[in-house]
Write an enzyme that holds these catalytic residues in place. Sequence first.
Site, PDB file in Angstrom:
ATOM      1  N   ASP A 125       0.784  -1.256   0.029  1.00 38.64           N
ATOM      2  CA  ASP A 125      -0.119  -0.016   0.175  1.00 38.64           C
ATOM      3  C   ASP A 125       0.863   0.988  -0.063  1.00 38.64           C
ATOM      4  O   ASP A 125       2.210   1.290   0.444  1.00 38.64           O
ATOM      5  CB  ASP A 125      -0.656   0.012   1.303  1.00 38.64           C
ATOM      6  N   MET A 129     -10.823   6.384   7.721  1.00 38.36           N
ATOM      7  CA  MET A 129     -11.086   7.233   6.581  1.00 38.36           C
ATOM      8  C   MET A 129     -12.461   8.260   6.819  1.00 38.36           C
ATOM      9  O   MET A 129     -13.180   8.694   6.258  1.00 38.36           O
ATOM     10  CB  MET A 129     -11.784   6.208   5.519  1.00 38.36           C
ATOM     11  N   LYS A 170      -3.333   3.351  -2.775  1.00 32.75           N
ATOM     12  CA  LYS A 170      -3.897   4.856  -3.257  1.00 32.75           C
ATOM     13  C   LYS A 170      -3.646   5.723  -1.988  1.00 32.75           C
ATOM     14  O   LYS A 170      -3.684   5.437  -1.162  1.00 32.75           O
ATOM     15  CB  LYS A 170      -5.107   4.470  -3.757  1.00 32.75           C
TER      16      LYS A 170
HETATM   17  C1  LIG Z   1      -8.101   2.083   4.218  1.00 37.98           C
HETATM   18  S1  LIG Z   1      -8.015   2.283   5.997  1.00 37.98           S
HETATM   19  C2  LIG Z   1      -6.886   0.999   6.317  1.00 37.98           C
HETATM   20  C3  LIG Z   1      -7.003   0.657   7.838  1.00 37.98           C
HETATM   21  C4  LIG Z   1      -5.884  -0.347   8.188  1.00 37.98           C
HETATM   22  N1  LIG Z   1      -6.056  -1.936   7.502  1.00 37.98           N
HETATM   23  C5  LIG Z   1      -5.716  -0.715   9.606  1.00 37.98           C
HETATM   24  O1  LIG Z   1      -6.104  -1.608  10.222  1.00 37.98           O
HETATM   25  O2  LIG Z   1      -5.462   0.412  10.434  1.00 37.98           O
HETATM   26  C6  LIG Z   1      -6.870   3.632   5.934  1.00 37.98           C
HETATM   27  C7  LIG Z   1      -7.239   4.636   7.349  1.00 37.98           C
HETATM   28  O3  LIG Z   1      -6.814   3.878   8.496  1.00 37.98           O
HETATM   29  C8  LIG Z   1      -6.457   5.102   9.214  1.00 37.98           C
HETATM   30  N2  LIG Z   1      -4.977   5.197   9.500  1.00 37.98           N
HETATM   31  C9  LIG Z   1      -4.253   4.157   8.948  1.00 37.98           C
HETATM   32  N3  LIG Z   1      -2.928   4.508   9.550  1.00 37.98           N
HETATM   33  C10 LIG Z   1      -3.052   5.652  10.353  1.00 37.98           C
HETATM   34  C11 LIG Z   1      -2.030   6.107  11.364  1.00 37.98           C
HETATM   35  N4  LIG Z   1      -0.862   6.088  11.389  1.00 37.98           N
HETATM   36  N5  LIG Z   1      -2.594   7.024  12.218  1.00 37.98           N
HETATM   37  C12 LIG Z   1      -4.031   7.321  12.137  1.00 37.98           C
HETATM   38  N6  LIG Z   1      -4.882   6.763  11.380  1.00 37.98           N
HETATM   39  C13 LIG Z   1      -4.426   5.808  10.458  1.00 37.98           C
HETATM   40  C14 LIG Z   1      -6.903   6.243   8.822  1.00 37.98           C
HETATM   41  O4  LIG Z   1      -8.344   6.373   9.289  1.00 37.98           O
HETATM   42  C15 LIG Z   1      -6.901   6.136   7.392  1.00 37.98           C
HETATM   43  O5  LIG Z   1      -7.799   6.810   6.645  1.00 37.98           O
END
Ligand SMILES: C[S@@+](CC[C@H](N)C(=O)[O-])C[C@H]1O[C@@H](n2cnc3c(N)ncnc32)[C@H](O)[C@@H]1O
Length: 250
Positions: free
Chosen positions: A34, A168, A55
């Site tokens: 990713d 998100m 993306k």
């Molecule tokens: C497509 S989702 C994937 C989530 C991922 N599979 C997980 O378990 O964290 C992406 C979202 O995860 C959250 N996210 C991912 N990494 C983050 C981080 N380091 N800090 C805060 N939010 C995060 C945000 O809300 C972002 O828009």
Amino acid sequence: MGKVYLVGAGPGAADLITLRAARLLEAADVVFHDALVHPDTLAIAAHARLVDVGKRFGRISTEQRFINRALAEAARNHAVVVRLKGGDPMLFGRAQEEIDALAEAGIECEVVPGVTAAVAAAAALRVSLTRRGIARNVAFVTARHGPGEPEAEWLAVARAADTVALYMASGQAAEIAAQLVSAGRAADTPAVLVENASLPGERRLATTLAALRDQPVPRFAGPVLLAVGEVFRDADAEILPIEQARQKTA
Ligand SMILES: C[S@@+](CC[C@H](N)C(=O)[O-])C[C@H]1O[C@@H](n2cnc3c(N)ncnc32)[C@H](O)[C@@H]1O
């Protein structure tokens, strides 16, 4: 025939992956990753061909169908194929599409869990999502739905859960807060926004649903986890009120 490993890359920091994930990266021939995966994490895959299929904020993504096909093709030519996904692969990561496509192609697949953003945010805030006496459940929610997908019934869940982790959500934070209050959640319910949890650019903002609904939400460059619930009322003293954060950003 090789095997595909769907591996959780955790929230960002390279040392927040599992030992199993690190060993697989070291052994990987190809890594499909990713966009949010940290370069230090990718560096562990020293011998692998790296393929970015991610993306970011509406930029054109590699189509899911292409990813499914490419994973199967790679497994026909290599022993260890890693599909590296941010956080935990099984939460909001389209893992099921890939698992099903690989099963259909007759390719073995294994999932390696990772630290999801909600728990990384809780760690950053030093707030238990299930603080005793306050919260006995946590909901992992997204208000997003893709074109053609039915609108998720996120609001009923987010209204009812003691603690809600919204993925998100930063782009729609004001609207989400307004909908939660209209649905009956108290306007003074604490809400936090954690940007870049676990990374050097980490930022933690504390507010309430009413303030989130009514005040301008700061701009964010990194991924943001929005969390709502009484457990955040005593959150870390470092946390900035949203208005102050906005001035800092401006
Ligand atoms: C497509 S989702 C994937 C989530 C991922 N599979 C997980 O378990 O964290 C992406 C979202 O995860 C959250 N996210 C991912 N990494 C983050 C981080 N380091 N800090 C805060 N939010 C995060 C945000 O809300 C972002 O828009």
